[in-house]
Design an enzyme around this catalytic site. Sequence first.
Site, PDB file in Angstrom:
ATOM      1  N   ASP A  45       0.834  -1.199   0.000  1.00 26.83           N
ATOM      2  CA  ASP A  45       0.000   0.000   0.000  1.00 26.83           C
ATOM      3  C   ASP A  45       0.877   1.262   0.000  1.00 26.83           C
ATOM      4  O   ASP A  45       0.381   2.381  -0.096  1.00 26.83           O
ATOM      5  CB  ASP A  45      -1.001   0.004   1.160  1.00 26.83           C
ATOM      6  N   SER A  46       2.215   1.064   0.043  1.00 26.05           N
ATOM      7  CA  SER A  46       3.159   2.165  -0.186  1.00 26.05           C
ATOM      8  C   SER A  46       2.898   2.795  -1.553  1.00 26.05           C
ATOM      9  O   SER A  46       3.346   3.914  -1.812  1.00 26.05           O
ATOM     10  CB  SER A  46       4.599   1.655  -0.110  1.00 26.05           C
ATOM     11  N   GLU A 114      -1.528  -5.267   8.876  1.00 27.43           N
ATOM     12  CA  GLU A 114      -0.767  -4.624   9.944  1.00 27.43           C
ATOM     13  C   GLU A 114      -1.462  -4.813  11.288  1.00 27.43           C
ATOM     14  O   GLU A 114      -2.691  -4.683  11.370  1.00 27.43           O
ATOM     15  CB  GLU A 114      -0.624  -3.118   9.657  1.00 27.43           C
ATOM     16  N   GLU A 181       9.083  -3.566  10.783  1.00 29.12           N
ATOM     17  CA  GLU A 181       9.510  -2.295  10.187  1.00 29.12           C
ATOM     18  C   GLU A 181       9.998  -1.312  11.241  1.00 29.12           C
ATOM     19  O   GLU A 181       9.301  -1.064  12.239  1.00 29.12           O
ATOM     20  CB  GLU A 181       8.334  -1.694   9.394  1.00 29.12           C
TER      21      GLU A 181
HETATM   22  N1  LIG Z   1       9.214   5.316  -0.418  1.00 33.59           N
HETATM   23  C1  LIG Z   1       8.702   4.709   0.648  1.00 33.59           C
HETATM   24  N2  LIG Z   1       9.493   3.894   1.370  1.00 33.59           N
HETATM   25  C2  LIG Z   1       9.011   3.246   2.455  1.00 33.59           C
HETATM   26  O1  LIG Z   1       9.768   2.494   3.084  1.00 33.59           O
HETATM   27  C3  LIG Z   1       7.640   3.420   2.793  1.00 33.59           C
HETATM   28  C4  LIG Z   1       6.850   4.260   1.988  1.00 33.59           C
HETATM   29  N3  LIG Z   1       7.406   4.888   0.947  1.00 33.59           N
HETATM   30  N4  LIG Z   1       5.540   4.436   2.258  1.00 33.59           N
HETATM   31  C5  LIG Z   1       4.897   3.588   3.219  1.00 33.59           C
HETATM   32  C6  LIG Z   1       5.766   3.349   4.340  1.00 33.59           C
HETATM   33  C7  LIG Z   1       6.098   4.585   5.161  1.00 33.59           C
HETATM   34  N5  LIG Z   1       7.410   4.272   5.608  1.00 33.59           N
HETATM   35  C8  LIG Z   1       8.285   5.138   6.256  1.00 33.59           C
HETATM   36  C9  LIG Z   1       8.220   6.497   6.062  1.00 33.59           C
HETATM   37  C10 LIG Z   1       9.113   7.349   6.664  1.00 33.59           C
HETATM   38  C11 LIG Z   1      10.073   6.854   7.515  1.00 33.59           C
HETATM   39  C12 LIG Z   1      11.023   7.786   8.171  1.00 33.59           C
HETATM   40  O2  LIG Z   1      11.091   8.952   7.851  1.00 33.59           O
HETATM   41  N6  LIG Z   1      11.795   7.311   9.110  1.00 33.59           N
HETATM   42  C13 LIG Z   1      12.836   8.064   9.811  1.00 33.59           C
HETATM   43  C14 LIG Z   1      13.026   7.484  11.187  1.00 33.59           C
HETATM   44  C15 LIG Z   1      12.915   8.535  12.221  1.00 33.59           C
HETATM   45  C16 LIG Z   1      13.307   7.993  13.578  1.00 33.59           C
HETATM   46  O3  LIG Z   1      14.525   7.930  13.836  1.00 33.59           O
HETATM   47  O4  LIG Z   1      12.417   7.638  14.375  1.00 33.59           O
HETATM   48  C17 LIG Z   1      14.142   7.934   9.023  1.00 33.59           C
HETATM   49  O5  LIG Z   1      15.037   8.742   9.252  1.00 33.59           O
HETATM   50  O6  LIG Z   1      14.254   7.031   8.181  1.00 33.59           O
HETATM   51  C18 LIG Z   1      10.139   5.486   7.719  1.00 33.59           C
HETATM   52  C19 LIG Z   1       9.249   4.644   7.091  1.00 33.59           C
HETATM   53  C20 LIG Z   1       7.828   2.989   5.137  1.00 33.59           C
HETATM   54  N7  LIG Z   1       7.076   2.836   3.929  1.00 33.59           N
HETATM   55  C1  LIG Z   2       7.273  -1.371   3.214  1.00 31.89           C
HETATM   56  C2  LIG Z   2       6.464  -2.609   3.018  1.00 31.89           C
HETATM   57  C3  LIG Z   2       6.733  -3.617   4.079  1.00 31.89           C
HETATM   58  C4  LIG Z   2       4.995  -2.293   2.884  1.00 31.89           C
HETATM   59  O1  LIG Z   2       4.170  -2.637   3.684  1.00 31.89           O
HETATM   60  C5  LIG Z   2       4.568  -1.525   1.700  1.00 31.89           C
HETATM   61  O2  LIG Z   2       5.358  -1.371   0.758  1.00 31.89           O
HETATM   62  O3  LIG Z   2       3.418  -1.091   1.700  1.00 31.89           O
HETATM   63 MG   LIG Z   3       2.272  -1.695   3.385  1.00 30.17          MG
END
Ligand SMILES: Nc1nc(=O)c2c([nH]1)NC[C@@H]1CN(c3ccc(C(=O)N[C@@H](CCC(=O)O)C(=O)O)cc3)CN21
Ligand SMILES: CC(C)C(=O)C(=O)O
Ligand SMILES: [Mg+2]
Length: 264
Positions: A45-46, A114, A181
Site C-alpha cells: 500500500d506504499s 498490519e 519495520e
Molecule cells: N518510499 C517509501 N518507502 C518506504 O519504506 C515506505 C513508503 N514509501 N511508504 C509507506 C511506508 C512509510 N514508511 C516510512 C516512512 C518514513 C520513515 C522515516 O522517515 N523514518 C525516519 C526514522 C525517524 C526515527 O529515527 O524515528 C528515518 O530517518 O528514516 C520510515 C518509514 C515505510 N514505507
Molecule cells: C514497506 C512494506 C513492508 C509495505 O508494507 C509496503 O510497501 O506497503
Molecule cells: Mg504496506
Amino acid sequence: MARISVSHLAKMKTNNQKITCITAYDASFAAIFDQAGIQVLLIGDSLGMVLQGHESTLPVTVDDIKYHTTSVASTAKQSLIIADLPFMSYSTPAQTYDNAAILMRAGANMVKLEGGEWVAESVKGLVERGIPVCGHLGLTPQSVNVLGGYRVQGREDAQAEKLLSDSLLLEASGVQLLVLECVPVQLAERISKALTIPVIGIGAGAQTDGQILVMHDAFGISAGFCPKFSKNFLVETGDIRRAVALYKEQVEAGTFPADEHSFY
Ligand SMILES: Nc1nc(=O)c2c([nH]1)NC[C@@H]1CN(c3ccc(C(=O)N[C@@H](CCC(=O)O)C(=O)O)cc3)CN21
Ligand SMILES: CC(C)C(=O)C(=O)O
Ligand SMILES: [Mg+2]
C-alpha cells in the site's frame, strides 16, 4: 520452475539463507524481479505514496491493490506474490475475508495486514479458509496518525516486550511470515530468533531472516523522502537489472543493511 512456497521460505530460514523481497506494482518491474530470483514480491500500500503521491498510505483502496496485483501476477511466475490489505479493509473478520478473497482472485498468493493482538482472530479465520497471511509489526504506516509520525518503534522496554508478545501471538494465530519495520537491531534479532517463521525486516537491521525495500527506494527515485534504512543500488551499478542483483547479493551476504541503514 514452480513458484516459491511459504515452506520454501521456512526452509531458507532453517538453512540460514537470507530471503530477498521487494515491492512491485507493475508487470515490467515484476518480470525483472522475478527473473532475478527475488523470492517475494509485495504489492504494498506504499503505492499510495510512491505511485499516487499521497502523504500516507491511508487513501489506498482494495481496488487499487487489486489492479496492481493483477499487473504483477501477469509476469511474476516464480516469486511469491503478497498483496497488502489496505487501511480499514480488515476491520472485522467478515470484511477481512471478503477483501482478502478479492486480492487472492487477482493473483496474490498471500495477504499482509498490519497489527498485533487485534488481528489475531482474522488471521486464524483466513488461514482456516485457505488464505496464507503475512503479519506486519513495528512501524505500521496505516497507524501513522496514532503513532504520531513515521518513527522507530520498540525503543522502550515495555514497547519492546509488547512487540515480542504480539509477534509470538501472530505466529500462534497462523501467520507464516512477518514483516518488522523500523525497530532497533537488537529487538529485531531477538524476535527473529524467538519465532520459527521467517521474519523480514525493513529498517530492522541485518539479523532478520530477510529484507524488503520499496522498489523506488532501491533505485533512488522516490519523490519526497528517502528513509534512512533505504539504499540506492543504482549508484554503483547504473543498470536496473544489475541493481536488483546487487541488492540480492548484499542481502544474502549480510552486508545490506549496514549500520548506517539501521536503528540502535
Ligand atoms: N518510499 C517509501 N518507502 C518506504 O519504506 C515506505 C513508503 N514509501 N511508504 C509507506 C511506508 C512509510 N514508511 C516510512 C516512512 C518514513 C520513515 C522515516 O522517515 N523514518 C525516519 C526514522 C525517524 C526515527 O529515527 O524515528 C528515518 O530517518 O528514516 C520510515 C518509514 C515505510 N514505507
Ligand atoms: C514497506 C512494506 C513492508 C509495505 O508494507 C509496503 O510497501 O506497503
Ligand atoms: Mg504496506
